[in-house]
Scaffold this active site. Structure first.
Site, PDB file in Angstrom:
ATOM      1  N   ASP A 209      58.903  31.206  43.677  1.00 24.64           N
ATOM      2  CA  ASP A 209      59.354  32.303  44.532  1.00 24.64           C
ATOM      3  C   ASP A 209      60.596  32.918  43.900  1.00 24.64           C
ATOM      4  O   ASP A 209      61.137  32.399  42.934  1.00 24.64           O
ATOM      5  CB  ASP A 209      59.669  31.804  45.949  1.00 24.64           C
ATOM      6  CG  ASP A 209      60.819  30.812  45.970  1.00 24.64           C
ATOM      7  OD1 ASP A 209      61.575  30.797  46.956  1.00 24.64           O
ATOM      8  OD2 ASP A 209      60.972  30.041  45.002  1.00 24.64           O
ATOM      9  N   ASP A 211      64.509  33.650  44.093  1.00 26.00           N
ATOM     10  CA  ASP A 211      65.669  33.061  44.757  1.00 26.00           C
ATOM     11  C   ASP A 211      66.181  34.064  45.798  1.00 26.00           C
ATOM     12  O   ASP A 211      65.703  35.206  45.869  1.00 26.00           O
ATOM     13  CB  ASP A 211      66.734  32.727  43.711  1.00 26.00           C
ATOM     14  CG  ASP A 211      67.699  31.659  44.186  1.00 26.00           C
ATOM     15  OD1 ASP A 211      67.236  30.664  44.776  1.00 26.00           O
ATOM     16  OD2 ASP A 211      68.909  31.807  43.973  1.00 26.00           O
TER      17      ASP A 211
END
Length: 295
Positions: A209, A211
């Protein structure tokens, strides 16, 4: 020259390696304490492979509680010559989306609650970390990833944070200002210890993903992250199956110096070395300690 033995350290979501023949799990004792788990020995396309689930099967150990020294020591005792480290990370760049792989070439170590060296009181050594990963392994990983048409970037900086909490937004933006590519919690001091153990080391950072710097990050659900994590693990298994045969066979001396990093690193003269400290270093530094015992 010797036969290559490929060590695989599996990160979050990667707790086994498919395709191994002659499999056996075995616990290796270490003077540095308990490793994360038993080691899985096997062969892949005729190449000896040793696998260690970094967090233990069942993901029982947090990044701060891993015994990094024991993990590297047992791999060294198992005869591992090259380590491929597979790690889940967050992205710090817009062009490194979830599902992307980064073959990193640099680290910034912001961890603080870990033992970071095999050397210390009784036997002091300093190794170079200017180039913390092995370019030969990185090139092999890139070739294998492109052969599989995996989304991959060669080169980038991995920021190691302590955890187990994730970054604040201010921290995330700070790391972006440092031009870091990905952020994770486990590859330091792992890479430093591999260098001290004279084992070639490379990291495949698998993005799960963005941050928290990303304006849409809060819209990402845990279910989505887990889905990417599991997808990355499948890709990583394919990458391992593809690259290991390329690394097998007779292993020549590393041109980058990874496998002889201790040649001039130990500063403490033989007469001043603590016998207990030296005894703990039998696997890690036995080559140079034996060679220089009469200095």
């Amino acid at each position: 020259m010797s036969a290559a033995v490929i060590g695989i350290i599996g990160g979050s979501g990667l707790y086994d390696i498919e395709g191994l023949t002659d499999q056996r799990w075995e616990r290796i004792a270490s003077p540095w304490g308990d490793a994360s788990d038993e080691l899985l020995f096997g062969t892949l396309e005729g190449v000896p492979v040793v696998f260690l689930p970094r967090h233990g099967r069942g993901h029982k150990l947090s990044p701060s509680h891993l015994n990094y020294r024991a993990n590297i020591d047992v791999l060294k005792r198992a005869g591992v010559t090259d380590i491929l480290s597979l790690s889940a990370v967050g992205s710090l760049k817009a062009d490194l989306p979830p599902g992307h792989f980064v073959i990193v070439d640099q680290f910034i170590d912001r961890s603080f609650a870990r033992e970071k060296s095999f050397f210390g009181t009784g036997c002091v050594a300093h190794v170079s970390m200017a180039d913390p990963v092995c370019g030969r392994l990185g090139a092999a990983l890139e070739t294998a990833a492109r052969r599989l048409d995996l989304p991959v970037t060669r080169g980038g900086t991995y920021l190691t944070m302590e955890g187990p909490q994730f970054s604040t937004r201010a921290e995330s933006n700070l790391y972006r200002s440092w031009d870091c590519s990905v952020i994770g919690m486990t590859n330091m001091p792992e890479a430093k210890l591999a260098r001290e153990a004279e084992i070639c080391y490379a990291t495949v950072a698998m993005v799960t993903d963005y941050d928290c710097w990303h304006e849409e990050h809060d819209a990402v659900t845990v279910d989505q992250v887990v889905k990417v994590l599991l997808g990355n693990a499948d890709k990583a298994r394919s990458l391992v199956r593809s690259v290991v045969p390329d690394l097998g066979g007779v292993r020549h001396r590393c041109s980058a110096g990874c496998d002889h990093a201790l040649d001039f690193a130990i500063i403490t003269p033989p007469a001043a070395r603590d016998p207990e400290a030296v005894a703990r270093l039998d696997a890690i530094a036995g080559r140079v300690l034996a060679d220089r015992s009469g200095d």
